[in-house]
Enzyme design. Structure first.
Site, PDB file in Angstrom:
ATOM      1  CB  SER B 148     -18.137   6.108 -13.062  1.00  0.00           C
ATOM      2  OG  SER B 148     -16.983   5.704 -13.724  1.00  0.00           O
ATOM      3  CG  ASP B 322     -20.778   4.934 -20.550  1.00  0.00           C
ATOM      4  OD1 ASP B 322     -19.586   4.786 -20.922  1.00  0.00           O
ATOM      5  OD2 ASP B 322     -21.107   4.930 -19.359  1.00  0.00           O
ATOM      6  CG  HIS B 355     -18.288   7.102 -18.344  1.00  0.00           C
ATOM      7  ND1 HIS B 355     -19.064   6.076 -17.859  1.00  0.00           N
ATOM      8  CD2 HIS B 355     -17.473   7.472 -17.324  1.00  0.00           C
ATOM      9  CE1 HIS B 355     -18.715   5.823 -16.595  1.00  0.00           C
ATOM     10  NE2 HIS B 355     -17.764   6.663 -16.249  1.00  0.00           N
TER      11      HIS B 355
END
Lengths: 381, 381
Positions: B148, B322, B355
């Site tokens: 991320s 995601d 995610h």
């Protein structure tokens, strides 16, 4: 130009609500467009979604920019042609645009309802709409029509009053909310309820409104109305204060609180505008009505069993980039209707605009609607 | 069991920030796991995302449940094997877990920074991390690793210090934020900033924290970390107070403010927990760092040109469900690296968890990571 005239009707009899509560005498605001024919067979009821009202089409006299929220769809010569149909727009109970709602006086207490306004459901709205039709002398609708939450009401009509609906047109809708849908509603509600200006839903007597919460709620809503693609196309990473190609373009201000990107500016503007006119308790009520709607619930989740009661003909429409009520959700309704061997048409429109598409001008979408309503008109004539 | 020991290092020299401001002497909290080898060639730097810290792996002595946030990935015999690698976790400037941040004293004013803490960027974090490596005697990293926002830092390393990185492992990341990503960040920030307890970012001296805003921010975050599918599987439309099959199951309470659905209960719990420990100014700073990261910006949007400087070998990983940082965003990086004829591996993992998947146990994901790091270890040995 179609001139709209808002009307109101009082219903003195109490309405029993799904929750077990009831609402004493109430008013419904509505508008009608076109003429009811001699055998009362050309009526079309339009159901509204979260942020809309009975003002569906036309403008108010002397107010050029007061177009109804579905004015591109409904009017003389438009897909739902008011030269052929008698169209009714009605504001739902609990809304803040004229019908009895949380900002009105509770006859039981003599005070403003506020948070004491009873929880209303899609089914309750349909019941109230049915009484309005009774009063207007309409036994059977040529069609009931709605998008999003309005589509749920159209679907609800086919289940509660199957004999009173010839066609149901369900656009960008779903047979119930997903966990993600409920989650977004819940965040919006928490933002409103935890705003210190909410005062437990009785903010009216404090002379304030929970604008901070309403702004956040609206910003969240707007994100879910648009597709990722259309957001990138309209806003992308563009900064607010510099235009691409200009000197200094792309220079950040390096601030956590100032507006930096165009998308931020857009969302703040939408939030500010909404918080000026929308009622916080109405927001809670309407999002809850969305959460609760689930005709399959009483059938252990079997939508096909739930829709067995529906005898109307259906048009369903969905939009490929709608991630709020995705095509998959419309297909669930299609599947359940097919399981019941019902008459239906289904259009999946490849539109870039996300959930908002149901309110926008897309030639294929408007074409499908026109074609379907022309067919209804021919039956009616 | 790996026992972790937090450390702190003071850096007396000012750090020039991308914004033009600078930060006077500062501290960085960090942890290390494993042994640095003789030629200092086995160091792996782990960069953290929004809500994480230098405590990447292991537990603190006597605190059994204090596992680091990536403890399933990093440790003895784990995919990033601390029997082979010297792994460094570092808390970023502006965070609230030990390194200098908004709740510390501003040496210029003698008061708590609060909203006066300078805006920090991914590039600034990378610069500060490089100074830590200098102090630890590490010239070249075997690998820099992050998921991320941590992946953005890993990518940043390959651009700012290309000669100091042999491998970059970029998981569930993106070359910049989309308009929708920025929009979610902005709503979260507005919720915090408009909380009356925010006091313009100087709430510390008022003895309050803007918990309402932090709760909303975290709830929004959680929605975007999960996939629609996994939310439906975990929560669906299940009610909190009745279990399916139980008597009274499916009975609504008909309330707009009480918890009705399990998903609401989950989100409120996550929001409440987060608001107890996370700093509001840190939330603003870190989401802004996300917004600002955009290596292609200086190249008129051409990521291939931007990545020409990167000479590291890459592993990129994305997860099919995601929707925050979709596989498409990783593919943009892959494409830009291929345009530069760089050495890379790319794994797109068909995981259901959205995610969040980058933090979870997925055999294929962990297998890919293990395989790649085994290869690095062989080079290093």
């Amino acid at each position: 130009m179609l001139i709209a005239t808002p009307q109101s009707m009082h219903f003195p009899a109490a309405l029993a609500l799904q929750s077990g509560a009831s609402i004493r005498g109430y008013d419904l605001s509505f508008e009608t467009y076109g003429q009811l024919n001699a055998d009362h067979s050309n009526a079309v009821l339009v159901c509204h979604a979260l942020n809309a009202s009975h003002h569906v089409a036309g403008v108010y006299a002397g107010q050029e920019k007061s177009e109804g929220w579905w004015d591109n769809m409904i009017g003389p010569g438009k897909p739902v042609d008011t030269d052929k149909f008698f169209v009714i727009g009605v504001n739902n109970l609990g809304s803040c645009f004229g019908s009895t709602g949380p900002m009105h006086i509770n006859p039981d207490s003599g005070r403003i309802y506020g948070a004491d306004f009873p929880v209303v459901t899609v089914e309750d709205w349909v019941d109230a709409q049915a009484r309005l039709l009774d009063a207007l002398g309409i036994e059977t609708l040529a069609a009931v029509l709605g998008g999003s939450l309005g589509g749920m009401q159209a679907l609800g009509w086919t289940l509660q009053y199957p004999q009173r609906v010839r066609h149901a047109v369900v656009v960008a809708s779903a047979p119930n909310l997903t966990a993600e849908n409920i989650a977004f509603n819940e965040v919006a509600r928490r933002a409103i309820v935890t705003d210190p200006d909410f005062h437990g839903g009785h903010f009216y007597q404090h002379g304030v409104t929970p604008k901070r919460g309403l702004r956040i709620a609206r910003m969240i809503g707007h994100i879910t109305y648009l597709s990722d693609d259309v957001m990138n196309e309209k806003f992308g990473r563009q900064l607010r204060d510099t235009l691409i190609g200009e000197e200094g373009a792309g220079a950040y201000k390096y601030s956590t609180q100032e507006v930096e990107f165009q998308i931020e500016s857009y969302l703040r503007y939408q939030g500010d505008k909404f918080a000026e006119y929308f009622d916080a308790n109405t927001y809670l009520l309407i999002t809850r009505a969305l959460d609760y709607f689930d005709p399959a619930q009483a059938f252990e989740g079997h939508l096909s069993l739930a829709l067995a009661r529906a005898t109307a003909k259906f048009l369903l429409v969905s939009f490929t980039t709608d991630w709020r009520f995705s095509p998959q959700r419309s297909r669930e309704i299609v599947k359940a209707l097919l399981d019941n061997r019902r008459h239906l048409s289904y259009a999946e429109i490849d539109a870039p605009h996300g959930h908002d598409a149901f309110l926008l001008d897309d030639a294929r979408y408007l074409g499908v609607m026109r074609c379907y309503f022309d067919g209804i008109a021919k039956e009616t004539a």
